[in-house]
Design a protein around this motif. Structure first.
Motif, short mmCIF file in Angstrom:
data_model
loop_
_atom_site.label_atom_id
_atom_site.label_comp_id
_atom_site.label_asym_id
_atom_site.label_seq_id
_atom_site.Cartn_x
_atom_site.Cartn_y
_atom_site.Cartn_z
N LEU A 91 0.82 -1.21 0.00
CA LEU A 91 0.00 0.00 0.00
C LEU A 91 0.85 1.26 0.00
O LEU A 91 0.55 2.24 -0.69
CB LEU A 91 -0.92 0.00 1.24
CG LEU A 91 -2.12 -0.95 1.20
CD1 LEU A 91 -2.77 -1.02 2.57
CD2 LEU A 91 -3.13 -0.48 0.16
N HIS A 103 -3.98 -3.48 -5.67
CA HIS A 103 -5.21 -4.08 -5.13
C HIS A 103 -5.10 -5.60 -5.12
O HIS A 103 -5.41 -6.24 -4.11
CB HIS A 103 -6.41 -3.63 -5.96
CG HIS A 103 -7.71 -4.21 -5.50
ND1 HIS A 103 -8.42 -3.69 -4.43
CD2 HIS A 103 -8.42 -5.27 -5.95
CE1 HIS A 103 -9.51 -4.41 -4.24
NE2 HIS A 103 -9.54 -5.36 -5.16
N LEU A 204 -12.35 -3.12 1.26
CA LEU A 204 -11.37 -3.12 0.18
C LEU A 204 -11.91 -3.83 -1.05
O LEU A 204 -11.74 -3.36 -2.19
CB LEU A 204 -10.08 -3.79 0.66
CG LEU A 204 -8.90 -3.78 -0.32
CD1 LEU A 204 -8.39 -2.37 -0.51
CD2 LEU A 204 -7.79 -4.69 0.18
N GLY A 220 -11.24 3.13 -0.12
CA GLY A 220 -9.87 2.67 0.07
C GLY A 220 -9.25 3.23 1.34
O GLY A 220 -8.53 2.53 2.07
N ALA A 223 -10.84 1.39 4.28
CA ALA A 223 -10.29 0.04 4.41
C ALA A 223 -8.89 0.07 5.01
O ALA A 223 -8.58 -0.70 5.93
CB ALA A 223 -10.27 -0.64 3.04
N THR A 224 -8.05 0.96 4.51
CA THR A 224 -6.68 1.05 5.05
C THR A 224 -6.70 1.45 6.51
O THR A 224 -5.89 0.96 7.32
CB THR A 224 -5.86 2.06 4.23
OG1 THR A 224 -5.95 1.74 2.84
CG2 THR A 224 -4.40 2.05 4.66
#
Length: 475
Positions: A91, A103, A204, A220, A223-224
């Motif tokens: 990432l 991804h 994600l 995104g 999710a991170t």
């Protein structure tokens, strides 16, 4: 009080005291990640091309590396966090450059991590049920991700169809692994981090299915952030083991609800088909609600004694283990009372088994009224009972509770005969982090047997390392 109410109260106590907050653990790291997330989402919303996940990825990378090097964690857990550290590297390093490749790489590394998290042991029936629930989630994912992938293809996909389907394979395998871990539960200290990782992985996957724009960027970031919070949370609570909460039961329900929403949104706008889909959605919702109610009732009855409605031995053991672990972190003593009824066999022999059952239920009501919300009363077998007293201010609270139970016992009318309820009560108090479950129960049992040896009247005794014959007993 009805039997169902008694079962519900015992299960409610277990849920409330199962994993209480650690008041001594600082919330600074999680607050910092939360503020960082808000800033990153703001950047992603205002400037879509900017790599807003970069600071969150760095935080997650540092926390994951530290968790992977934590010697107190099991080897499989450290391996799982090593895979997560590699995902954060992807990432941080490759995310701004090749988002599509990043991804896929992150999905594969998440899959490796979930394969390494040790699942809780389970019976064959439980494993089969969990696998079925995870399959329901997988089918829902196939429909949703397949629909999203098909929507991005041209009207005549031709050669593009096979690569699109192949790209879905790791995502679907990850979805099944996430569902299995959340539904089954993981061993050790990673239960809450795994739930956070699961939520991050699902978002994600959803971000990968969305068309381009600001929404995938925001997803995104979310999710991170969840992945980073999971890593930080694992570092905050390395030592104490916790047991699984069955919150994952809602995953299959959510998958079915999501697919019905998708059907409603894509149904042609004419009455026959719309009515059929809407009716099917309502019926499915009612059926799922009924299934959830039945499962809740089954779970509550599985954790409680069928006759008295008190907690059973397994629930008492789980709650005591958790309380000892939690109180070790909060610096509070935990107490266990072991109780054995005096003269119970005589009641069974002279008045019959039904009268004996009435004696047990009467005594259970005494415990329930006396203990109240201060602890968890349980029937551990036959005429044996126990009380868990978690989070005491001082040890004297346990002695006071033993005295209150003893004072509440007396004559009761059973099947037209006056029967005197009497019991021997043993008390063991664990200083923060001093005892485990087996030792606490053993000490309370030794004290109870000493009280019972003194006669048939109600007495209570406190465990002492030196069981002197003249050590005082309390009536």
């Amino acid at each position: 009080m009805s039997t169902r109410t008694r079962h519900t109260q015992a299960a409610r106590f277990a849920r409330h005291h199962h994993d209480g907050p650690d008041h001594r653990a600082g919330h600074g790291p999680l607050l910092a990640v939360g503020l960082l997330t808000l800033g990153a989402m703001l950047v992603a919303g205002l400037v879509p091309g900017l790599p807003a996940v970069l600071p969150l990825g760095i935080v997650g990378l540092v926390a994951a590396v530290r968790a992977a090097r934590e010697p107190i964690l099991p080897i499989r857990l450290r391996q799982a966090w090593a895979a997560m550290a590699a995902a954060f590297v992807a990432l941080v390093a490759a995310g701004p450059l090749v988002p599509a490749v990043t991804h896929v790489v992150v999905v594969v590394l998440l899959l490796v991590a979930f394969q390494r998290f040790p699942l809780l042991p389970a019976h064959r029936h439980t494993r089969s049920t969990t696998a079925l629930d995870a399959t329901i989630v997988l089918v829902g994912g196939v429909m949703l991700l397949g629909w999203a992938a098909a929507a991005r293809l041209p009207n005549s996909p031709g050669p593009a169809l096979l690569p699109a389907l192949a790209a879905l394979l790791p995502a679907l395998v990850l979805l099944f692994a996430v569902a299995l871990a959340v539904l089954r539960g993981v061993d050790g200290t990673a239960q809450r981090p795994v739930r956070l990782l699961g939520a991050g992985a699902l978002i994600l996957l959803l971000a990968g299915a969305l068309p381009g724009g600001r929404l995938p960027a925001l997803a995104g970031v979310a999710a991170t952030a969840l992945l980073a919070i999971a890593a930080v949370d694992q570092r905050r609570h390395p030592p104490p083991p916790v047991r699984h909460h069955d919150t994952g039961r809602y995953l299959p329900l959510g998958a079915v609800a999501l697919i019905h929403g998708l059907l409603l949104s894509t149904t042609p706008p004419f009455l026959p088909w719309t009515g059929l889909v809407l009716g099917g959605t309502v019926l499915s919702g009612l059926l799922l609600a009924r299934q959830d109610l039945v499962r809740r009732d089954h779970d509550e009855q599985a954790l409680t004694d069928r006759l008295t409605g008190l907690a059973d031995r397994s629930l008492f053991a789980a709650a005591t283990t958790q309380a000892l672990s939690h109180d070790a972190r909060t610096g509070r003593p935990t107490a266990v009372l072991m109780i054995d009824l005096n003269g119970f066999r005589g009641v069974n022999d002279t008045l019959g088994q039904h009268a004996g059952d009435l004696v047990l239920t009467e005594f259970a009501e005494v415990l329930r009224r006396t203990v109240g919300g201060h602890g968890l009363p349980a029937r551990t077998g036959g005429d044996e009972f126990a009380v868990l007293l978690p989070g005491l201010d001082q040890a004297a609270g346990a002695y006071e509770m033993a005295g209150r139970v003893a004072a509440a016992l007396g004559p009761v009318l059973i099947a037209g005969t006056l029967v005197t309820l009497a019991a021997a009560i043993g008390v063991a108090v664990s200083a923060p982090g001093e005892l485990d479950y087996d030792t606490a129960v053993q000490r309370a049992g030794n004290a109870m047997r000493r009280a019972k040896a003194a006669g048939t009247a109600t007495r209570w005794a406190v465990w002492s390392p030196v069981e002197a014959p003249d050590q005082p007993l309390a009536a």
